[in-house]
Scaffold this motif. Structure first.
Motif, short mmCIF file in Angstrom:
data_model
loop_
_atom_site.label_atom_id
_atom_site.label_comp_id
_atom_site.label_asym_id
_atom_site.label_seq_id
_atom_site.Cartn_x
_atom_site.Cartn_y
_atom_site.Cartn_z
N LYS A 131 1.85 -2.18 -14.19
CA LYS A 131 1.14 -2.06 -12.92
C LYS A 131 0.41 -3.37 -12.62
O LYS A 131 -0.26 -3.93 -13.49
CB LYS A 131 0.12 -0.91 -12.98
N LEU A 132 0.53 -3.85 -11.41
CA LEU A 132 -0.14 -5.09 -11.02
C LEU A 132 -1.65 -4.94 -11.12
O LEU A 132 -2.22 -3.90 -10.76
CB LEU A 132 0.28 -5.49 -9.61
N HIS A 133 -2.30 -5.97 -11.63
CA HIS A 133 -3.73 -5.98 -11.89
C HIS A 133 -4.51 -5.92 -10.58
O HIS A 133 -4.22 -6.65 -9.63
CB HIS A 133 -4.07 -7.25 -12.67
N GLY A 134 -5.53 -5.05 -10.52
CA GLY A 134 -6.28 -4.86 -9.28
C GLY A 134 -7.00 -6.10 -8.81
O GLY A 134 -7.00 -6.43 -7.63
N GLY A 135 -7.67 -6.82 -9.74
CA GLY A 135 -8.36 -8.04 -9.35
C GLY A 135 -7.41 -9.09 -8.82
O GLY A 135 -7.73 -9.83 -7.87
N TYR A 136 -6.22 -9.17 -9.41
CA TYR A 136 -5.19 -10.10 -8.91
C TYR A 136 -4.77 -9.75 -7.49
O TYR A 136 -4.65 -10.62 -6.62
CB TYR A 136 -3.98 -10.08 -9.85
N LEU A 137 -4.55 -8.46 -7.23
CA LEU A 137 -4.15 -8.05 -5.87
C LEU A 137 -5.23 -8.41 -4.84
O LEU A 137 -4.92 -8.90 -3.75
CB LEU A 137 -3.88 -6.55 -5.85
N LEU A 138 -6.50 -8.20 -5.19
CA LEU A 138 -7.57 -8.57 -4.27
C LEU A 138 -7.62 -10.08 -4.08
O LEU A 138 -7.95 -10.57 -2.99
CB LEU A 138 -8.91 -8.05 -4.79
N ARG A 151 -5.05 -5.63 4.82
CA ARG A 151 -4.21 -4.57 4.28
C ARG A 151 -2.99 -5.19 3.62
O ARG A 151 -2.30 -6.01 4.22
CB ARG A 151 -3.74 -3.62 5.39
N LEU A 152 -2.75 -4.78 2.38
CA LEU A 152 -1.54 -5.20 1.68
C LEU A 152 -0.53 -4.06 1.79
O LEU A 152 -0.82 -2.92 1.39
CB LEU A 152 -1.85 -5.52 0.22
N THR A 153 0.64 -4.37 2.34
CA THR A 153 1.65 -3.33 2.57
C THR A 153 2.97 -3.70 1.90
O THR A 153 3.29 -4.87 1.70
CB THR A 153 1.90 -3.11 4.07
N GLN A 154 3.72 -2.68 1.55
CA GLN A 154 5.10 -2.81 1.10
C GLN A 154 5.91 -1.67 1.72
O GLN A 154 5.44 -0.53 1.76
CB GLN A 154 5.20 -2.75 -0.42
N ASP A 155 7.07 -2.02 2.24
CA ASP A 155 7.94 -1.02 2.88
C ASP A 155 7.21 -0.25 3.97
O ASP A 155 7.44 0.96 4.16
CB ASP A 155 8.50 -0.05 1.83
N GLY A 156 6.31 -0.93 4.67
CA GLY A 156 5.60 -0.32 5.78
C GLY A 156 4.44 0.58 5.39
O GLY A 156 3.79 1.15 6.27
#
Length: 277
Positions: free
Chosen positions: A32-39, A92-97
């Motif tokens: 699972k992608l790291h939450g801090g990295y996603l932010l 907002r980070l989106t994937q596949d809508g």
């Protein structure tokens, strides 16, 4: 596996009204992608669109609606207000809508100066060389942690009882943190340090993946070069929910960031009604 830099991992490209990102699988925990990295990826997009007046994230509050997967993603940025001292933005980070992560981000121009007042002392740690580096495999080998290939983390050996099956149940983990690519921490990469691994649940005998539900981070100043000292503590576990409060200090003993998050944990089959230290 090639180890990319943090700058490469959070890079974005603007395409019209949206930013495109390629989410890096190396910044992940147990698949699972790291939450801090996603932010941090979202923060990169927000900073790009904000101009030079307010270049640094100072407040980031994210809600993790669904786990994104490595690969292409879009970041939609909605300016809310630009004032003299701060800019506020929704991202907002989106994937596949579908929305995977939504964040409210405040941007300012941070300084390196120390605090006018501080009531916190930096966490006391042994020297880095006496703290073992966390390997890219979770304690007990339950799942891989590629994040530990790009973040050099050295935990206080006095707080690692959970590795031998003897957690302290105090709900505290602390250690040294560096970026493995050799770059210095900055206000954006601090978001990674403020979401440390492993979860403090390990010290409460609640091992396993602890997905973040919500995380709020405050970036206080630009860190001095060198490692961070990071301390994580839990206050309460209720109904499968664990809170984590994190503080990070730089080499000048200055508080550079703090965060609070609520994470989901899997409870044992039978637990006492209340358990304290």
């Amino acid at each position: 596996m090639h180890m990319g830099t943090f700058r490469e991992a959070v890079s974005v490209v603007r395409r019209g009204d949206v930013y495109e990102a390629d989410l890096d699988p190396q910044w992940s925990v147990g698949g699972k992608l790291h939450g801090g990295y996603l932010l941090a990826v979202m923060g990169r997009a927000v900073c790009d669109g904000a101009g030079d007046g307010h270049p640094h994230p100072s407040v980031v509050s994210g809600v993790f609606a669904a786990a994104p997967v490595p690969g292409p993603a879009e970041i939609h940025v909605e300016p809310l207000r630009t004032g003299r001292s701060a800019t506020q933005v929704r991202a907002r980070l989106t994937q596949d809508g579908s929305v995977r992560v939504e964040a409210l981000i405040t941007l300012e121009r941070l300084e390196e100066a120390g605090p006018w007042w501080s009531g916190l002392e930096p966490v006391d740690l042994p020297e880095e060389r006496y703290c073992p580096r966390t390997p890219p495999v979770a304690p007990g080998g339950a799942f891989p942690v590629p994040l530990m290939e790009v973040v050099e983390q050295r935990l206080d050996p006095g707080r690692l009882g959970f590795l031998s099956g003897s957690p302290s149940r105090r709900g505290v983990i602390a250690g040294w943190h560096r970026l493995a690519d050799g770059s210095d921490w900055d206000p954006l990469s601090l978001l990674v340090a403020l979401d440390p691994v492993p979860s403090v649940g390990f010290d409460l005998d609640l091992p396993g993946w602890a997905p973040t539900i919500q995380m709020s981070a405050y970036i206080r100043r630009v860190p001095a070069p060198g490692p961070l000292r990071v301390r994580t503590q839990a206050a309460d576990v209720t109904n499968g929910r664990l809170d984590e409060t994190v503080y990070a200090w730089d080499g000048e003993d200055r508080l550079v960031g703090q965060a609070t998050q609520l994470a989901a944990v899997r409870m044992p089959a039978s637990t006492p009604a209340a358990r304290s230290r």
